[in-house]
Motif scaffolding. Structure first.
Motif, PDB file in Angstrom:
ATOM      1  N   SER A 674       3.926  -4.952   2.199  1.00 14.70           N
ATOM      2  CA  SER A 674       3.592  -4.718   0.788  1.00 14.70           C
ATOM      3  C   SER A 674       4.556  -5.437  -0.149  1.00 14.70           C
ATOM      4  N   ASN A 710      -4.766   3.601   9.508  1.00 15.37           N
ATOM      5  CA  ASN A 710      -3.985   3.969   8.329  1.00 15.37           C
ATOM      6  C   ASN A 710      -4.672   3.429   7.075  1.00 15.37           C
ATOM      7  N   THR A 712      -3.551   2.907   4.307  1.00 19.12           N
ATOM      8  CA  THR A 712      -2.714   1.968   3.529  1.00 19.12           C
ATOM      9  C   THR A 712      -3.184   0.540   3.739  1.00 19.12           C
ATOM     10  N   ASP A 715      -5.447  -0.176   1.078  1.00 19.44           N
ATOM     11  CA  ASP A 715      -4.747  -0.354  -0.199  1.00 19.44           C
ATOM     12  C   ASP A 715      -4.144  -1.748  -0.340  1.00 19.44           C
TER      13      ASP A 715
END
Length: 1029
Positions: A674, A710, A712, A715
């Motif tokens: 990220s 997951n 994420t 995201d």
């Protein structure tokens, strides 16, 4: 300044003074002045006024300096006539007429700026707009008033130096050939300046200010002559004046070398020596044949060879902090010069022939150098001096080893042979022995055998022994056929490196050398049994020896063996855990330099990658635990930021090695991704590529059997979307990421995500503008989507394809007026075939909608050629369908893989079920396709066939050789379960299609359809389908 200020010379001068006034720094006055200059730079006359301000010595130095800078930048931006707001021809002519008016400029730095501007003008205007440039230079150099003034001469030389430098680098256009035709005008004049000034300063016992000027003129004239000889003549050896100068230059070079103690008090002395060296080296680099064919080439080589012999001991004892490194640099230049000549005579590297006569020149030059210089005795003496002095560890190196071992070994690992004497000597030694193996190999082996046994026990004797071992190390490729390395390793090298009775200072030297010998020989000639002994030696040394140089040299050699194409992980396995443990727990924590830490981490990465899956999970997790602290350190320290890339690569290999258990890295890896892939992150530019690769490794190795997905990862998709839009150079990596998502997510999740919709739209726009690898990945993504199609989401799939313009992109590609190759068009039609098999009615409905939006024939003809199609809005829909099927059938002929053939046949045959009668016009051609594939395949009752698996990644054999990723298994399962190629019997499909046509048309019309088909085709089809009628 007012925005409406009139452009005059006085106004420009006043504005420059305001812009450059340090008391006004940052003020509104300065900003307004800078803005005014910006507005003026596109107005006619501005650059002429700048030149006027520079030429006027009554103006302040600050104003003249700013004028010169603005003038140079303006030439760069606006002199080329094709530029917007280009300087007009009249202004250019006026500027050129005054370029050499101020040749008595006293400020050297100001003069350099102006010289660079002149050179840029010459590059753009010579010879077309400025044909008399060199005639003008000749006139000025011939002027007695100029030659009598050192300042004027110096400035003229500075201008010429920049002009030759810029024109000489031109690789296209007329300027370089034109320059080469003109330089004979100025060359003799510059040689004359050089000779007069050289004689003046070298014969002066004590230099006055005038002599110092002569010294500067002499050096600059030599620098200019160096450029002219190397760039100004196509064949300098054929020009008498060049040959005379070169002969003089070697005389002067010898004079300065012989009187080094007297001349080295002058600051420019070392620059002179380096300039001569650069002259000879640049000449031999640009054309070895031209250099060798110079009458004095042998003299040049003899001088450097003599220097290497006579100054060897001085070079060996030099210490840059105490005695300087003058002779070291001279020796390096000598080795590099000899290296070029020797490699040329042995025809190593590319030799460019510009004309047919070049071949004769090359042959004669090789014959000349072999006859006049490269005698057997000289070659042997070169080998002797290398082993006696240049391969030995120098006192200054031993001191550096003792004071800062980590810094020293770091330098050794990354050392360039062009800048350090011992690496340079080592490199030259290898060239020498590989160029003269028949002469030197027996001589070397005899020398090693005789001298190694007669050395003293003192440090000097031990260092000579180390140099002898170094010669054995460096000659690996040349002597490998005459030496039993496996025996020497067991009987000589490993026992010496393991002898604890040896003095500690000597033991560490011999251990380093043995590690380097293994480094060279392991990739040349080393049995698997010997490699196992080397691994054991490495393991023991890393565990017991505390010397950083020894440790890191062993790591270097270990990495070489690990990275070798012939690496056998089974041989390494018994030592794997111990070596990884000591690297992780001892070596990595003990190093302090970023470069060293990176080297150790990269070695760990290589071991993990090459030995997968032999490292146990517990040890992999222990390696994983070192990442967070190191990442924190790298992310918060600019000087350490390069370490972050190494950590990303380590994480990637950890994820790959953990395979289905890669989810254990998520807590550490996902936050790092990220940061690395976030375009708003300060680390993005440096880390994004490695970040995307780590991201891909996590997806490829994800297994739903071990861990739920997951969220994420969902995201993170906006970062992937940004990457698709901004990074075409790493597009394949990004597309592989999308492909991974397609294999993991359900269609509900995919269609619910807006990022995917935007990504699909983006890639559909550029389908045919991409490289082949990206093009194929996009098609794979779409094919996976169709294969994974669930009945509940069939409409959603087609709707998504429609909204993202995927279908439009596919049909645009098929119907291009500038046709694609049959192979590429067939790849696109394969996606259409998948859709057609799933829902032919929906496909044709879209095609009808596509047809309604087509331009007419006239409108189409007005479009750019790459946008034109072979179907038009004023054609009937039936004509469009006919064109579509005919293109498809043509492309089918270039499809050879039986699996893909079946995909296309299922797709094109499904159109027969669309109830659109025009499709039946191609019925005979479709029957031909059926027979073509039925002759080739022999399916099981389920519809599968061995030939459909010829290119499968997942096979029993492949799984036994290396474990497959979860993604490869996912793709295999998708194909096995969802691909109709493996699950639909082609014979049954054809029979069902025929029954459909019979029901749809009725018996009469159906028989009429069959009657219009070649009877032989019908008979063959009946035979394959076992039909009686």
């Amino acid at each position: 300044m007012s925005n409406t200020a009139t452009l005059t010379e006085l106004a420009v001068l006043q504005t420059l003074e305001q812009a450059g006034n340090p008391q006004q720094a940052g003020s509104q006055v300065q900003k307004s002045a800078e803005q005014q200059l910006k507005q003026w730079e596109i107005q006619p006359g501005y650059h002429y006024y700048l030149q006027s301000i520079y030429l006027d010595l009554s103006n302040t130095l600050q104003s003249r300096w700013l004028a010169a800078i603005q003038f140079k930048n303006g030439v760069d931006r606006y002199w080329r006539s094709s530029r917007v707001h280009a300087i007009n021809k009249d202004e250019k002519a006026s500027i050129r007429a005054r370029l050499f008016e101020l040749i008595d400029e006293q400020n050297n730095q100001l003069g350099i700026q102006y010289a660079q501007a002149i050179a840029k003008i010459a590059r753009l205007d010579f010879p077309a707009e400025w044909p008399d440039l060199f005639e003008h230079l000749e006139s000025l150099l011939s002027d007695h008033n100029v030659r009598c003034n050192n300042v004027k001469v110096y400035n003229m030389l500075m201008y010429i130096n920049q002009i030759i430098k810029v024109l000489g680098t031109a690789r296209i256009g007329r300027c370089k050939p034109a320059m080469q035709s003109k330089v004979p005008l100025i060359f003799p004049l510059i040689v004359r300046i050089y000779l007069e000034s050289f004689d003046d300063w070298t014969k002066s016992k004590s230099l006055s200010d005038d002599d110092l000027s002569k010294l500067q003129v002499s050096y600059l004239s030599l620098k200019v002559l160096r450029r002219i000889v190397c760039e100004g003549y196509e064949r300098p050896q054929k020009d008498e004046s060049v040959c005379e100068f070169m002969k003089l230059s070697i005389t002067h070079f010898e004079l300065l070398l012989a009187n080094q103690e007297f001349f080295n008090k002058f600051d420019l002395y070392e620059k002179f020596i380096k300039c001569y060296g650069k002259l000879y080296y640049n000449l031999v680099t640009s054309s070895p044949a031209n250099f060798i064919l110079l009458p004095c080439s042998t003299s040049i080589l003899i001088v450097y060879t003599k220097l290497l012999f006579e100054k060897a001991q001085i070079v060996y004892q030099e210490n840059v902090d105490v005695t300087g490194d003058f002779w070291e640099h001279a020796a390096i230049r000598g080795f590099l010069l000899l290296k070029r000549v020797i490699n040329f005579t042995n025809k190593k590297g590319v030799i460019t022939l510009k004309v047919r006569s070049d071949k004769a020149s090359i042959e004669s030059s090789i014959m000349k150098i072999n006859n006049e210089f490269l005698h057997e005795n000289l070659v042997k003496k070169l080998l002797d001096v290398l082993m006696d002095w240049y391969l030995k560890l120098r006192p200054s190196e031993l001191e550096s080893w003792f004071l800062d071992p980590e810094e020293w070994i770091n330098e050794q690992i990354v050392a360039s042979y062009e800048y350090q004497i011992r690496p340079c000597a080592e490199n030259f030694f290898q060239d020498l022995i590989n160029s003269f193996p028949e002469l030197l190999v027996p001589y070397l082996l005899n020398k090693i055998e005789n001298e190694a046994n007669h050395l003293g026990d003192d440090l000097d004797g031990f260092l000579k022994k180390d140099a002898i071992y170094a010669s054995f190390q460096l000659s690996a490729s040349a002597v490998s056929d005459m030496v039993d390395f496996d025996r020497l390793l067991v009987q000589v090298f490993l026992p010496e490196a393991s002898n604890n009775n040896t003095q500690p200072d000597q033991l560490k030297i011999i251990r380093r050398r043995v590690a380097l010998i293994i480094h060279e020989w392991s990739t040349v000639k080393c049995s698997e049994q010997s490699k196992a002994l080397c691994y054991e030696f490495f393991k023991n040394v890393l565990a017991s020896d505390e010397d950083k140089v020894v440790q890191l040299t062993v790591v270097q050699s270990l990495r070489t063996m690990i990275d070798d194409w012939n690496f056998n992980k089974d041989v390494f396995e018994p030592f794997l855990t111990d070596i990884v443990t000591v690297l992780l727990r001892k070596i990595l924590p003990s190093v302090s330099l970023t470069e060293t830490r990176m080297y150790v981490l990269n070695t760990l990465s290589d071991i993990i990658s090459q030995t997968k899956p032999l490292i146990d999970q517990k040890l992999l997790i222990e390696i994983l635990q070192v990442v967070p602290n190191l990442w924190e350190h790298a992310a918060n320290n600019t000087s350490e930021s390069i370490l972050a890339n190494t950590l990303l690569r380590l994480l990637k290999y950890l994820a790959i090695s953990l395979g289905p258990h890669s989810y254990l890295t998520w807590d550490i890896a996902i936050p790092i991704i990220s940061v690395a892939c976030n375009p708003e992150s300060s680390h993005y530019q440096l880390l994004n590529e490695d970040g995307y690769e780590l991201w891909g490794a996590l997806l490829q190795n994800y297994s739903p059997k071990e861990q739920s997905f997951n969220t994420t990862f969902i995201d993170l998709l906006p970062y992937l979307e940004f990457g698709i839009e901004a990074h075409t150079e790493i597009l394949p990596t990004l597309l592989e990421l999308i492909r991974s998502y397609m294999l993991i997510l359900t269609q509900e999740q995919i269609f619910a995500c807006e990022s995917f919709q935007r990504i699909f739209t983006e890639i559909a726009r550029f389908l045919l503008k991409l490289r082949e690898d990206s093009f194929e990945l996009i098609l794979q993504i779409w094919e996976i989507l169709v294969l994974a199609n669930e009945s509940d989401y069939e409409n959603a799939l087609l709707t998504n394809f429609y909204q993202a313009n995927i279908l439009s992109s596919l049909f645009d590609s098929v119907f291009k007026e500038e046709r694609l190759s049959n192979y590429q068009c067939g790849q696109i039609l394969q996606i259409i075939a998948r859709i057609s098999y799933a829902n032919p009615d929906a496909l044709l409905e879209f095609l009808q909608n596509y047809h309604s939006q087509l331009p007419t024939m006239n409108e189409n003809s007005l479009l750019p050629i790459h946008d034109r199609r072979c179907v038009y809005g004023d054609m009937t829909f039936e004509q469009v369908i006919q064109r579509f099927i005919s293109i498809w059938i043509v492309c089918f002929k270039d499809i050879y893989d039986p699996k893909f053939k079946k995909v296309h046949i299922l797709g094109i045959s499904s159109l027969l079920r669309s109830k659109i009668l025009v499709v039946l016009t191609e019925f005979e051609n479709i029957i031909s396709l059926w027979i073509d594939i039925l002759e080739e395949i022999n399916e099981t009752s389920d519809g599968d066939c061995e030939k459909y698996h010829l290119n499968d990644i997942v096979t029993e054999q492949s799984m036994s050789y290396h474990p497959l990723t979860s993604e490869q298994l996912r793709e295999h399962e998708l194909s096995k379960n969802n691909d109709p190629v493996h699950n639909i019997s082609l014979k049954e499909f054809i029979e069902q299609t025929l029954r459909f046509l019979e029901d749809f048309l009725g018996m009469g019309r159906y028989n009429e359809l069959l009657s219009n088909v070649n009877p032989n085709l019908i008979e063959n089809l009946k035979l394959f389908l076992s039909l009686k009628k």
